[in-house]
Design a protein around this motif. Structure first.
Motif, PDB file in Angstrom:
ATOM      1  N   VAL A 347       0.866  -1.178   0.000  1.00 38.68           N
ATOM      2  CA  VAL A 347       0.000   0.000   0.000  1.00 38.68           C
ATOM      3  C   VAL A 347       0.910   1.238   0.000  1.00 38.68           C
ATOM      4  CG1 VAL A 347      -1.862   1.211   1.192  1.00 38.68           C
ATOM      5  CG2 VAL A 347      -1.780  -1.290   1.225  1.00 38.68           C
ATOM      6  N   GLN A 348       1.453   1.549  -1.175  1.00 36.29           N
ATOM      7  CA  GLN A 348       2.372   2.691  -1.259  1.00 36.29           C
ATOM      8  C   GLN A 348       1.611   3.988  -0.976  1.00 36.29           C
ATOM      9  OE1 GLN A 348       5.954   4.491  -4.009  1.00 36.29           O
ATOM     10  NE2 GLN A 348       4.486   3.158  -5.007  1.00 36.29           N
ATOM     11  N   SER A 349       2.148   4.790  -0.046  1.00 35.27           N
ATOM     12  CA  SER A 349       1.472   6.020   0.336  1.00 35.27           C
ATOM     13  C   SER A 349       2.406   7.211   0.171  1.00 35.27           C
ATOM     14  CB  SER A 349       0.918   5.898   1.763  1.00 35.27           C
ATOM     15  OG  SER A 349       1.926   5.553   2.695  1.00 35.27           O
ATOM     16  N   GLN A 350       2.498   8.072   1.173  1.00 36.20           N
ATOM     17  CA  GLN A 350       3.252   9.308   0.998  1.00 36.20           C
ATOM     18  C   GLN A 350       4.682   9.179   1.503  1.00 36.20           C
ATOM     19  OE1 GLN A 350       0.881  12.101   3.176  1.00 36.20           O
ATOM     20  NE2 GLN A 350       1.700  11.529   5.160  1.00 36.20           N
ATOM     21  N   PRO A 351       5.634   9.897   0.881  1.00 43.22           N
ATOM     22  CA  PRO A 351       7.027   9.846   1.334  1.00 43.22           C
ATOM     23  C   PRO A 351       7.170  10.451   2.725  1.00 43.22           C
ATOM     24  CG  PRO A 351       6.735  11.549  -0.331  1.00 43.22           C
ATOM     25  CD  PRO A 351       5.447  10.793  -0.271  1.00 43.22           C
ATOM     26  N   TYR A 352       8.260  10.103   3.380  1.00 42.83           N
ATOM     27  CA  TYR A 352       8.508  10.628   4.725  1.00 42.83           C
ATOM     28  C   TYR A 352      10.000  10.577   4.994  1.00 42.83           C
ATOM     29  CZ  TYR A 352       9.254   5.790   6.267  1.00 42.83           C
ATOM     30  OH  TYR A 352       9.734   4.507   6.414  1.00 42.83           O
ATOM     31  N   THR A 353      10.406  11.219   6.058  1.00 40.29           N
ATOM     32  CA  THR A 353      11.792  11.175   6.513  1.00 40.29           C
ATOM     33  C   THR A 353      11.822  10.480   7.857  1.00 40.29           C
ATOM     34  OG1 THR A 353      12.361  13.221   5.351  1.00 40.29           O
ATOM     35  CG2 THR A 353      13.824  12.523   7.125  1.00 40.29           C
ATOM     36  N   GLY A 354      12.628   9.432   7.940  1.00 37.47           N
ATOM     37  CA  GLY A 354      12.727   8.663   9.163  1.00 37.47           C
ATOM     38  C   GLY A 354      14.158   8.461   9.579  1.00 37.47           C
ATOM     39  N   SER A 355      14.376   7.459  10.432  1.00 37.87           N
ATOM     40  CA  SER A 355      15.717   7.210  10.959  1.00 37.87           C
ATOM     41  C   SER A 355      16.689   6.778   9.875  1.00 37.87           C
ATOM     42  CB  SER A 355      15.645   6.143  12.056  1.00 37.87           C
ATOM     43  OG  SER A 355      15.126   4.925  11.534  1.00 37.87           O
ATOM     44  N   ARG A 356      16.158   6.256   8.758  1.00 35.31           N
ATOM     45  CA  ARG A 356      17.030   5.846   7.652  1.00 35.31           C
ATOM     46  C   ARG A 356      17.103   6.912   6.567  1.00 35.31           C
ATOM     47  NH1 ARG A 356      15.764   0.676   4.914  1.00 35.31           N
ATOM     48  NH2 ARG A 356      13.567   1.290   5.044  1.00 35.31           N
ATOM     49  N   GLY A 357      16.636   8.115   6.889  1.00 38.50           N
ATOM     50  CA  GLY A 357      16.672   9.195   5.914  1.00 38.50           C
ATOM     51  C   GLY A 357      15.359   9.322   5.168  1.00 38.50           C
ATOM     52  N   SER A 358      15.423   9.901   3.999  1.00 35.66           N
ATOM     53  CA  SER A 358      14.224  10.148   3.212  1.00 35.66           C
ATOM     54  C   SER A 358      13.773   8.882   2.493  1.00 35.66           C
ATOM     55  CB  SER A 358      14.504  11.250   2.183  1.00 35.66           C
ATOM     56  OG  SER A 358      13.377  11.489   1.385  1.00 35.66           O
ATOM     57  N   ILE A 359      12.499   8.547   2.640  1.00 34.04           N
ATOM     58  CA  ILE A 359      11.899   7.393   1.960  1.00 34.04           C
ATOM     59  C   ILE A 359      10.935   7.946   0.908  1.00 34.04           C
ATOM     60  CG2 ILE A 359      10.610   5.249   2.217  1.00 34.04           C
ATOM     61  CD1 ILE A 359      13.285   5.249   3.684  1.00 34.04           C
ATOM     62  N   SER A 360      11.294   7.770  -0.355  1.00 32.71           N
ATOM     63  CA  SER A 360      10.551   8.377  -1.453  1.00 32.71           C
ATOM     64  C   SER A 360       9.663   7.355  -2.156  1.00 32.71           C
ATOM     65  CB  SER A 360      11.530   8.989  -2.466  1.00 32.71           C
ATOM     66  OG  SER A 360      12.388   9.928  -1.856  1.00 32.71           O
ATOM     67  N   ASN A 361       8.756   7.858  -2.958  1.00 36.89           N
ATOM     68  CA  ASN A 361       7.908   6.989  -3.767  1.00 36.89           C
ATOM     69  C   ASN A 361       8.696   6.361  -4.897  1.00 36.89           C
ATOM     70  OD1 ASN A 361       5.436   9.359  -3.130  1.00 36.89           O
ATOM     71  ND2 ASN A 361       5.170   7.226  -2.584  1.00 36.89           N
ATOM     72  N   THR A 362       8.178   5.248  -5.402  1.00 36.63           N
ATOM     73  CA  THR A 362       8.809   4.547  -6.513  1.00 36.63           C
ATOM     74  C   THR A 362       7.743   4.111  -7.505  1.00 36.63           C
ATOM     75  OG1 THR A 362      10.114   2.599  -7.140  1.00 36.63           O
ATOM     76  CG2 THR A 362       8.701   2.375  -5.222  1.00 36.63           C
ATOM     77  N   ASP A 363       8.150   4.047  -8.779  1.00 36.72           N
ATOM     78  CA  ASP A 363       7.238   3.574  -9.815  1.00 36.72           C
ATOM     79  C   ASP A 363       7.308   2.061 -10.004  1.00 36.72           C
ATOM     80  OD1 ASP A 363       6.258   6.108 -10.429  1.00 36.72           O
ATOM     81  OD2 ASP A 363       7.910   6.530 -11.808  1.00 36.72           O
ATOM     82  N   ARG A 364       8.089   1.383  -9.188  1.00 36.40           N
ATOM     83  CA  ARG A 364       8.237  -0.058  -9.338  1.00 36.40           C
ATOM     84  C   ARG A 364       7.011  -0.819  -8.845  1.00 36.40           C
ATOM     85  NH1 ARG A 364      13.729  -1.680  -6.595  1.00 36.40           N
ATOM     86  NH2 ARG A 364      12.969  -3.744  -7.201  1.00 36.40           N
ATOM     87  N   VAL A 365       6.232  -0.186  -7.997  1.00 34.45           N
ATOM     88  CA  VAL A 365       4.954  -0.760  -7.566  1.00 34.45           C
ATOM     89  C   VAL A 365       3.890   0.317  -7.683  1.00 34.45           C
ATOM     90  CG1 VAL A 365       5.975  -2.452  -5.998  1.00 34.45           C
ATOM     91  CG2 VAL A 365       5.386  -0.185  -5.134  1.00 34.45           C
ATOM     92  N   ALA A 366       2.644  -0.087  -7.617  1.00 38.02           N
ATOM     93  CA  ALA A 366       1.543   0.849  -7.813  1.00 38.02           C
ATOM     94  C   ALA A 366       1.557   1.950  -6.751  1.00 38.02           C
ATOM     95  CB  ALA A 366       0.209   0.101  -7.764  1.00 38.02           C
ATOM     96  N   ARG A 367       1.230   3.160  -7.191  1.00 35.24           N
ATOM     97  CA  ARG A 367       1.028   4.274  -6.267  1.00 35.24           C
ATOM     98  C   ARG A 367      -0.477   4.434  -6.058  1.00 35.24           C
ATOM     99  NH1 ARG A 367       5.162   9.284  -7.408  1.00 35.24           N
ATOM    100  NH2 ARG A 367       6.982   8.084  -8.093  1.00 35.24           N
TER     101      ARG A 367
END
Length: 587
Positions: A347-367
């Motif tokens: 369930v790809q949702s919105q990007p965020y910044t966490g302990s591992r840095g920025s987690i961005s969206n990808t086109d490899r799975v459905a948005r």
């Protein structure tokens, strides 16, 4: 979940819940004529835990070079769209869940007694949910209110604070939860019939909790209830569903397992877990088992009673980060189940910044775009909870500081305050002492000039909604866990005890032999004696490498950590900040 550097591996496990390299484009039914197999889709979730907003966790996708790309996942509005997308691929479909949809929830759900979590499930079209252990956290009367609606007050929190609560439009199933009168708390089974080109096809559902609920929930919440054996319960109900016309039987059970590879959401290699002994004892007749509890994603074929017809076993992880798309195919003439398959959809949702840095969206799975109706509904509660975060939640005599920098491995006054609150909340369950982990303390607690602290401040200190756990440990195990925090392996933590336990240590001594003295209520701990110890559930499960807690026995769960802190502060006009010598370093 809580910790810092010493929790690096558990954090990695949590954030790498799964990886999905399989295509996620919706697939269309092949039932185009009366000669084609008839498809019915089962859309399954589990362990939602009131995750109204994206939980800021990622599901991992494997890269060709062996690394992984994190995919931001979860959030009720995105989950709703993902489920709608899968529904569109299955003209005949049903949405089900395997428990723990409520409790241990985000603040915007928890403070409203999880009424909004139920509201979200109503809006995504859930039809059946097996009762999990967390659904019992507030007692059976409150659970019945979640099903039936109304504003009866069953807890210290007020119900219907934002709107009149109408209850769940879906059905709770609790086949193994038996009341004193011999009846089940909720119905044990359900049926859904589909009008297909080949005639009516019926699915039968059995929903049940794990037998060990009494070890996971406070006894006060389970008065008048007992939990029957899972396999015996299922075996007794399958013939009844068949007699009622079920063409296939689906079990929804709040029990599960896991695999060593947490990066494969559709994998099943080296699968183990408490679900296996249950499956091994099933008689023929069960076709699919939707499971949960372990927060682990998998899609498995388990041998079951008939190796020629393996049982399809699934789990969609946790927090609505995944949803399981199950396809059943039936012979159009005989209505016999001829094929079954499943895949977990991220369930790809919105990007965020966490302990591992920025987690961005990808086109490899459905948005997935957030579903407006659900997004608007969730926003009402998220906006309203701001008022709750500002309300007074007790008084403190001064700042309770979280030690920063090189001293962050020491519990200090705030760690002591938390340990005291957890012992205070669990005395009625026989707790004799309490511990908390310094790395689970997230920020200092600084009151206003008049000593007032707000609930928002308390939640910032402990934002994990960890449960409290009371467990039996020997004096030798308690000594070992304290030594564990002081040893030369991994990052050190001077575990913070309640006021009645005191110890001194000398870091000049060899690793594993640094505790100089250890007393409870002024008397030395006896290595062979047994003690009832309170902690948070993260520690109880061996978090921060305190593996000694996993050796404890007779575990009972009781309430949420931040609620225990509020109760501790409000019990007196002004709670004093601990400033005693309960832990002393000898230099």
């Amino acid at each position: 979940m809580n910790s810092l550097s010493k929790r690096s591996i558990p954090l990695l496990l949590a954030s790498l819940l799964a990886a999905c390299a399989t295509p996620q484009a919706p697939h269309r039914t092949s039932a185009s004529s009366s000669q084609s197999p008839v498809e019915i889709g089962i859309i399954a979730i589990n362990d939602f835990h009131g995750a109204l907003e994206p939980p800021k966790q990622s599901v991992n996708l494997a890269n060709p070079d062996g690394t992984f790309t994190g995919v931001p996942a979860g959030g009720a509005a995105w989950l709703a769209t993902a489920i709608d997308t899968i529904k569109a691929a299955h003209p005949n479909h049903v949405v089900v869940a395997a428990g723990d949809l409520t409790s241990a929830s985000q603040l915007a759900s928890s403070l409203y007694l999880d009424e909004p979590a139920v509201g979200v499930m109503n809006r995504i079209g859930l039809e059946f949910n097996a009762v999990g252990n967390h659904e019992f956290d507030r007692g059976s009367a409150e659970l019945l209110r979640l099903q039936n609606g109304g504003c009866q007050k069953n807890t210290r929190h007020e119900p219907c604070r934002l709107e009149q609560f109408k209850g769940a439009s879906y059905k709770y199933l609790s086949a193994s939860t038996i009341k004193d009168d011999g009846q089940t708390l909720f119905p044990g089974t359900g049926l859904k019939t589909f009008d297909t080109p080949a005639g009516k096809i019926t699915l039968g559902f059995i929903g049940l909790s794990l037998r060990t609920v009494p070890a996971l929930v406070s006894p006060d919440a389970l008065k008048g209830l007992r939990f029957a054996d899972e396999a015996d319960t299922i075996n007794a109900l399958v013939p009844k569903l068949k007699a009622q016309g079920a063409d296939a039987v689906v079990v929804l059970i709040h029990q599960g397992g896991r695999t060593p590879d947490f990066n494969d959401v559709n994998g099943c290699k080296q699968f183990t877990g408490d679900i296996d002994p249950i499956l091994d004892r099933l008689k023929p007749g069960v076709d699919v088992v939707v499971s949960g509890h372990t927060h682990w994603p998998y899609v498995c074929e388990r041998a079951g009673p008939d190796p020629a017809r393996p049982i399809l076993l699934t789990s969609a992880g946790v927090y609505g980060e995944l949803v399981t798309d199950i396809t059943l195919r039936f012979d159009p003439k005989t209505h016999a189940l001829v094929a079954k398959a499943a895949r977990n959809v991220i369930v790809q949702s919105q990007p965020y910044t966490g302990s591992r840095g920025s987690i961005s969206n990808t086109d490899r799975v459905a948005r997935f775009a957030p579903k407006p109706e659900v997004a608007s509904y969730v926003k009402r509660y998220v906006d309203d909870v701001v008022k709750e975060t500002s309300r007074p939640a007790g008084h403190l005599s001064g700042p309770a500081i979280k030690t920063e920098g090189e001293g962050s491995w020491r519990g200090g006054p705030l760690g002591y305050l938390i340990a005291d609150s957890q012992l205070g909340a669990t005395r009625k369950l026989g707790a004799q002492l309490g511990f908390t982990n310094p790395f689970g303390v997230r920020t200092s607690l600084v009151p206003a000039k008049d000593g007032t602290v707000t609930f928002g401040q308390l939640y910032a200190v402990q934002p994990f909604n960890n449960e409290l756990v009371v467990q039996t440990m020997t004096g030798a195990q308690i000594l070992a866990l304290i030594e564990n925090g002081l040893d030369d392996q991994d990052t050190r933590q001077v575990i913070a005890p309640s006021a009645n336990l005191r110890y001194s240590y000398d870091m000049r001594r060899p690793s594993g032999h640094r505790v100089v003295s250890l007393t409870l209520d002024g008397k030395p701990l006896v290595p062979t004696a047994k003690y009832r110890v309170a902690s948070n559930s993260f520690l109880s499960e061996g978090g921060d490498f305190f593996v000694e807690f996993t050796q404890a026995t007779d575990k009972v769960r009781a309430g949420i950590d931040v609620e225990a802190m509020e109760a501790w502060l409000t019990a007196v006009p002004m709670r004093q900040v601990p400033n005693d010598g309960r832990v002393t370093e000898i230099k």
